[in-house]
Structure formats: structure tokens, C-alpha cells
Design a protein around this motif. Structure first.
Motif, PDB file in Angstrom:
ATOM      1  N   GLN A 337       0.825  -1.209   0.000  1.00  0.00           N
ATOM      2  CA  GLN A 337       0.000   0.000   0.000  1.00  0.00           C
ATOM      3  C   GLN A 337       0.858   1.258   0.000  1.00  0.00           C
ATOM      4  O   GLN A 337       0.499   2.283   0.568  1.00  0.00           O
ATOM      5  N   GLU A 338       1.984   1.126  -0.660  1.00  0.00           N
ATOM      6  CA  GLU A 338       2.937   2.221  -0.760  1.00  0.00           C
ATOM      7  C   GLU A 338       2.252   3.516  -1.189  1.00  0.00           C
ATOM      8  O   GLU A 338       2.495   4.587  -0.670  1.00  0.00           O
ATOM      9  N   ARG A 339       1.362   3.380  -2.169  1.00  0.00           N
ATOM     10  CA  ARG A 339       0.780   4.575  -2.767  1.00  0.00           C
ATOM     11  C   ARG A 339      -0.221   5.262  -1.834  1.00  0.00           C
ATOM     12  O   ARG A 339      -0.377   6.456  -1.853  1.00  0.00           O
ATOM     13  N   SER A 340      -0.937   4.459  -1.019  1.00  0.00           N
ATOM     14  CA  SER A 340      -1.919   5.086  -0.135  1.00  0.00           C
ATOM     15  C   SER A 340      -1.203   5.755   1.031  1.00  0.00           C
ATOM     16  O   SER A 340       0.022   5.771   1.107  1.00  0.00           O
ATOM     17  N   HIS A 341      -1.968   6.302   1.974  1.00  0.00           N
ATOM     18  CA  HIS A 341      -1.393   7.102   3.043  1.00  0.00           C
ATOM     19  C   HIS A 341      -0.493   6.269   3.944  1.00  0.00           C
ATOM     20  O   HIS A 341      -0.529   5.064   3.925  1.00  0.00           O
ATOM     21  N   ARG A 342       0.239   6.955   4.824  1.00  0.00           N
ATOM     22  CA  ARG A 342       1.169   6.364   5.783  1.00  0.00           C
ATOM     23  C   ARG A 342       2.355   5.743   5.113  1.00  0.00           C
ATOM     24  O   ARG A 342       2.402   4.615   4.753  1.00  0.00           O
TER      25      ARG A 342
END
Lengths: 342, 333
Positions: A337-342
């Protein structure tokens, strides 16, 4: 209650390629650790790989590995079954007492009885969790007490001994094909069957769906309650089968049989990469986890580790395995989930 | 899903129910056996559950913050073993006690660091340290037992407050219980535990220092386990590596029966204390009435299940009735 899932449950359920690759990598790393451990131990003590010691290891691991199969089904759905040890103890004694009252009982009937009783106890757990909405940890902690209490009440200070058992039954642990005990073959068969089921059948995939995201599973038309109930029934039935095998293996069963095995089982599953946060894991991984714990135990004996240090070392290694496993899983999840937040 | 919408009110109801059940159990107990409501018996009863009661206090805090500590009983075993080893090595008792408490805090700190720094689930961590700490207990003491503790100290374990029937450890428990209740229910720290347990993400956004709080909780849990180890060792005048095996399940059973939600964010000290004594009273009364031990085990398990099943079913009935009566307040969370 679902809000505790927070970030890692927000992982999109898509991306099976990366997920399977990750799983494969985790199983591969476990096998590697296993090989290094076996190699080092065998180099230091050649008797570690003798036929007798391998046979003992296989028999010891098999029963835990069998119970882990059922536990995996439950863990995949983000539940847990602590009552397996009590189910195992109860079915071991009850199937043994069947032989006492009916000395000529056909052996398959004893197996059916064990599986049936186990399944029935699983129904209790499943109804409490699926329809009573009792958290699995609470429900199965409760039934761990209740089933064990029932066990003590039935056993009443008595015990089953090997002399009560027909020879045809005891050979189940002593007999072997090509050096592999029947008991181990049976456990392997169960593991393969459930592996295929979880991998290739619609209802098998549902275990992953329920554990990954309950709400999405509901929207996808999965009858979550029925799936949870089935999972607990299967876990009970498998623990029941394990009880019968325990009887065949040890011959002597009293009311305390199998006490505390639930922690070993959960530890094996977690070490084998079954996430207690649900949705991730395979039977093969869980089986390797059980094998790894068993090998660590017997390697410590073979290496003549001081007797009183063995449990501490085992505990430390268990903790290490759990930590490494979870950290790797987290890193992989973060990459996903690199692209999403955090 | 079926969590009641008014936690505060339903919690009060649960506490009242537990305390009511304690009274009922006392009444039934006095009917079952004339020796039940006597000073010596009640003293014996409370003395038997003091370790569970002590650890249940900190376990309440931990579970309210939506974590769990399964290693408490192993910590008791490890600390008891250390106390035995130090005493057998002729260490002065105050020093030995200090080291024992420090070891407990250290054990808790280790749990806490793994949970907060590495982000591991506490269930997995403390299953691991459950094995590790028990193993270290055996490494320290083997299968020996140290039993020659001086009477002054063992007396603190099983002695009574002069002129009363109150066991000395129960006094310590009462003090700690009051402190825990005040901390949980009347300080910002206590309130922050509910916030973290109810919704950790929201608590983080609200500026609460979640990691530091959790670390402190695990240290407190370890420290309390060490104190319980001291009480246990002196009460039985015996330090053994297998002291208090399996106690963690009894503690967790009491905490959950006391109305603390396993998902965090709900629960009270009063409810938990009520539950500890409820289990103790029922077991004691049934023992006096010659009910076999295995029935006690079954009753404990059933109580645990019913403690969650009962309110769940009640909540379901209530919501379906409310839905029928008024539709203004639909199902907005």
C-alpha cells in the motif's frame, strides 16, 4: 469492533500475485531455517538423524500438526479456538472407554466416534461465536474450562491403559509403511486434503474472505455466520480425530491428557505464517511451523542443552520466530500500500 | 455489531448485576453450609484468590486499552524463582524483594517494547513470553523448591491483621484496588485508556501518546505480577518454578466476567473486583457443599460464557424492541 482493524485491514483484497509470492517466500524462509537447524544438529550429533529419532519426532509433531489444521481454519477467519486441548482430552478418553465397554469394537468406529464428538463440541463453540456474538477468545476459553470439567467428571480419577486397547488399534502408531508410521500418513492426508480445499474450492476461499474483511465478505454474498460455524465444527472434529490418535500413540490417557496443547498449536500456526489478524496463511505453512517447533525441541535434547534451559531457549526462539514473521509480513503489507497514506 | 449503543448505562447495569450476584451467592452459600458465613471461612476464601485479584487489577487496565498480557502467570513463576534463588544465596530479604519487583517490571518492559516498538500484537508477544518466562523460571531454580523463608515474611503472606480475620495481603489488595480505581476512573491517564481502547487511531489523532501509555501498562502488569509472586511465595512459603501455572486464564476469566470488553474501551474496576469475588464465593460455597472440583471448573467456564452471551442477547432484544417503538434513532453508529 471492526474499527480495531485500522490500517492493515484497509489493504485492498486485490493483488493475489504479490500475496502468493509473499506467502511462498515466507514458507521458503521457514524451510531454510529448518534445514539449517537440522543440518547443524546432525553435524554435531549424528544420532539426530537416526531412523528411531526421526520416527519419534514425526509422531510427536503429527498430533500437534493435525490440530493446527483446524486451528488454521479458525485463525484465517480472525477467530481462535482455545478449547482444542480440552476437546482432544475428552475425545481421547471417550474413544478409549468405548474400547473398554466394547472390546470388539471395530477400529473405524472409534475414529468416527472421536470425530463426531469433536464436531459436536465444535458446534457449541461455533454457535456461541457465530450466532451468540461471543468473541472467540472468550467463548473458547469458557469451553476450554467446561469441556475439561466434563472430562474430569467422566474420568473420575480413572484412566485408560494400553491393555484396554485392541492390538489393531495400537498398531496405528507402531505400524509403518516404508518407515513412515500410519499415524503420520493419516495426518499428512488430512493436511493435503485441507490444503487443496482451502486453495481450490469456493467455500475454502471464503475462509480468507471472511478473515480479510467481514463487511466485504457479506457484500460478496458470503454467509459469514455459516462459514464461522463450519470452521469451528471442523476445528472440533479435527481435534476429536487428534484425540483418537493421541490414544493410539500413548495408550495411557487420564483426565489431564492434552492440557496446554492449545498454546503449542497456536504458536505453531503463528510461526508458520498464519496471521492472528486473519486472512493470511496456509496449511503447509502451519504444518512447517509445527515441524519447526518440534525440531527445535528435539535438537535441544540432541545437543544436550542443559535440561532446565531448554524451555527458556524454546520460548526465546518462539518469540524470535513470531517477531520476524510479523515484521516481514508488515513490511510486505506496507510495500503493497505504498501509494496510499502512511 | 451487537455492542449496546449506550455503553455507560449498560455497564452500570452489568456492575449492578455482578454485585447483586455476589450478594445472592453469599445468601445461597450461607444456606448451603453453616460454616460459610464465618470469619475463618471468609478469611480463607479471600486469601485464596488474592493473587488473581491483584493481577486482575492491572489486567483490567491492559484490556481496557485493547491489549492483553498472557505472560502474567509465567512472570509470577519467574519472579518467585528469583526470590527463592536470592534467598537461598543468603541475600538480605529487602534486597531480594527489590530485585524480584525489578525483574517483574523488566519482564513487563520487554513485553511492552515488543508491542510498542516493533508493533507486534500483544496476544502473540505474550504467548511467546509466556513460554520464555516460565522457561527462565526453570533455568533459575530447576525443579528445586526453596521453602525456608523466615517466619516474619511468611507471616505477611498468610497472617491476619491483628485482632481481625482479615488476611494481610487482602489489605494490600484493597489499597491497590482503590488506587487502580481512582487512576482508571478519575485521572486523564485512566480516561486515555478508554480512548485508546475504543479507537486507537482516533486517540492518536487526539494527541494521546499511545505508545508510551501502552509501554507503561505492560510495565505495571509485570510489576503487579512480581508483587503477586511475592505474596504467593510467602503465602505458601515455597518458591518453585511452576508456581501459579495457568493462573493467566483465571485472571482473564475474572476480568471478562467483570464486564471488561475484550475489544477494549469498556469496563470498570468495581465490576472486575465483583467478578473475582463472585468466582471465589461460588467455588468456596460449592466446595463446602461437597460439590466435586470438576463441577467448579464447569461453573467457571459457564459464567465466563454467560457473562458475554447474556448482555449480547439482552442487547439484541432491546434493540429490536427500540426499533419497533421508535424509528427516529435508526442505527447510526
Amino acid at each position: 469492533m471492526t474499527e480495531r482493524l485500522s490500517s492493515n485491514a484497509a489493504t485492498p483484497p486485490t493483488g493475489p500475485n504479490l500475496l502468493t509470492r509473499l506467502l511462498r517466500a515466507r514458507e521458503a524462509s521457514l524451510v531454510l531455517i529448518l534445514l539449517v537447524l537440522v543440518g547443524t544438529t546432525a553435524a554435531l550429533n549424528s544420532r539426530f538423524l537416526s531412523a528411531q529419532s526421526l520416527r519419534d519426532l514425526a509422531l510427536n509433531v503429527a498430533i500437534v500438526a493435525l490440530v493446527v489444521v483446524g486451528q488454521t481454519l479458525v485463525l484465517l477467519m480472525k477467530h481462535v479456538d482455545l478449547s482444542v486441548s480440552s476437546v482432544l482430552g475428552l475425545t481421547a478418553f471417550l474413544s478409549g472407554s468405548l474400547f473398554v465397554t466394547h472390546p470388539n469394537l471395530p477400529v473405524p468406529l472409534a475414529f468416527l466416534a472421536g470425530i463426531g464428538i469433536g464436531a459436536l463440541l465444535g458446534v457449541v463453540n461455533g454457535l456461541l461465536v457465530a450466532y451468540g456474538k461471543v468473541p472467540a477468545l472468550v467463548a473458547t476459553l469458557g469451553t476450554l474450562y467446561v469441556f475439561r470439567g466434563v472430562d474430569y467428571a467422566i474420568v473420575h480419577g480413572g484412566q485408560i491403559t494400553a491393555s484396554n486397547l485392541p492390538a489393531a488399534f495400537s498398531t496405528f502408531a507402531s505400524g509403518a509403511v516404508l518407515g513412515v508410521p500410519f499415524l503420520v500418513l493419516l495426518v499428512l492426508a488430512v493436511m493435503i486434503a485441507f490444503s487443496v480445499y482451502l486453495r481450490s474450492y469456493r467455500s475454502g476461499r471464503e475462509y480468507y474472505a471472511v478473515g480479510s474483511n467481514v463487511d466485504a465478505a457479506v457484500l460478496a454474498g458470503i454467509d459469514v455466520n455459516r462459514r464461522v460455524l463450519t470452521g469451528f465444527v471442523l476445528s472440533g472434529a479435527i481435534a476429536g480425530l487428534a484425540g483418537v490418535l493421541y490414544l493410539a500413540r500413548f495408550g495411557t490417557v487420564d483426565a489431564a491428557a492434552g492440557s496446554g496443547i492449545e498454546l503449542q498449536v497456536i504458536a505453531a500456526a503463528v510461526v508458520g505464517g498464519v496471521a492472528i489478524t486473519g486472512g493470511v496463511g496456509t496449511i503447509a505453512g502451519a504444518g512447517i511451523g509445527a515441524l519447526l517447533l518440534g525440531v527445535i525441541g528435539s535438537a535441544l535434547v540432541a545437543l544436550r542443552a542443559p535440561a532446565f534451559w531448554q524451555q527458556a531457549i524454546q520460548g526465546a526462539l518462539l518469540l524470535l520466530a513470531i517477531s520476524v514473521d510479523i515484521i516481514l509480513a508488515k513490511r510486505a503489507a506496507r510495500a503493497m500500500q505504498e501509494r496510499s497514506h502512511r | 455489531m451487537s455492542v449496546p449503543q449506550k455503553p455507560a448505562r449498560s455497564l452500570l447495569g452489568w456492575e449492578a448485576a455482578i454485585l447483586g450476584l455476589v450478594v445472592v451467592a453469599l445468601l445461597i452459600g450461607s444456606r448451603l453450609h453453616e460454616a460459610f458465613l464465618t470469619g475463618p471461612n471468609l478469611s480463607n476464601l479471600s486469601s485464596n484468590l488474592v493473587e488473581i485479584a491483584l493481577i486482575a487489577l492491572t489486567m483490567t487496565l491492559v484490556v481496557v486499552a485493547a491489549e492483553i498480557d498472557l505472560s502474567v502467570a509465567s512472570t509470577v513463576g519467574m519472579c518467585s524463582a528469583l526470590l527463592g534463588v536470592l534467598w537461598a544465596a543468603h541475600a538480605p530479604m529487602p534486597l531480594a524483594l527489590l530485585a524480584t519487583l525489578a525483574l517483574g517490571a523488566l519482564a513487563g518492559l520487554f513485553n511492552g517494547l515488543l508491542v510498542t516498538r516493533l508493533g507486534l500484537p500483544s496476544l502473540a508477544v505474550t504467548i511467546g513470553t509466556l513460554a520464555l518466562y516460565r522457561g527462565l523460571a526453570y533455568a533459575l531454580l530447576g525443579d528445586r523448591a526453596v521453602a525456608d523463608f523466615p517466619p516474619f515474611w511468611t507471616n505477611l503472606g498468610f497472617g491476619l491483621v491483628p485482632g481481625t480475620q482479615i488476611p494481610i495481603p487482602i489489605v494490600a489488595f484493597a489499597v491497590l484496588a482503590v488506587i487502580t480505581a481512582v487512576v482508571l476512573h478519575a485521572t486523564p491517564f485512566g480516561r486515555s485508556l478508554y480512548a485508546i481502547g475504543a479507537n486507537e487511531l482516533a486517540a492518536r489523532f487526539a494527541g494521546l501518546r499511545v505508545e508510551r501509555t501502552k509501554l507503561l501498562l505492560f510495565v505495571l502488569s509485570g510489576l503487579m505480577s512480581a508483587f503477586a509472586a511475592v505474596v504467593y511465595t510467602f503465602r505458601f512459603s515455597s518458591a518453585r518454578a511452576d508456581n501459579a501455572v495457568g493462573l493467566e486464564l483465571a485472571v482473564i476469566a475474572a476480568v471478562l466476567l467483570g464486564g471488561v470488553s475484550i475489544f477494549g474501551g469498556r469496563g470498570s474496576v468495581i465490576g472486575v473486583i465483583g467478578a473475582v469475588f463472585l468466582i471465589g464465593i461460588i467455588q468456596n460455597a460449592l466446595t463446602l457443599a461437597d460439590v466435586p472440583n470438576e463441577i467448579l471448573t464447569i461453573v467457571t467456564g459457564l459464567l465466563l460464557i454467560l457473562s458475554v452471551l447474556g448482555p449480547n442477547l439482552a442487547a439484541r432484544v432491546r434493540t429490536s424492541r427500540e426499533r419497533r417503538v421508535a424509528r427516529s434513532k435508526g442505527g447510526a453508529p
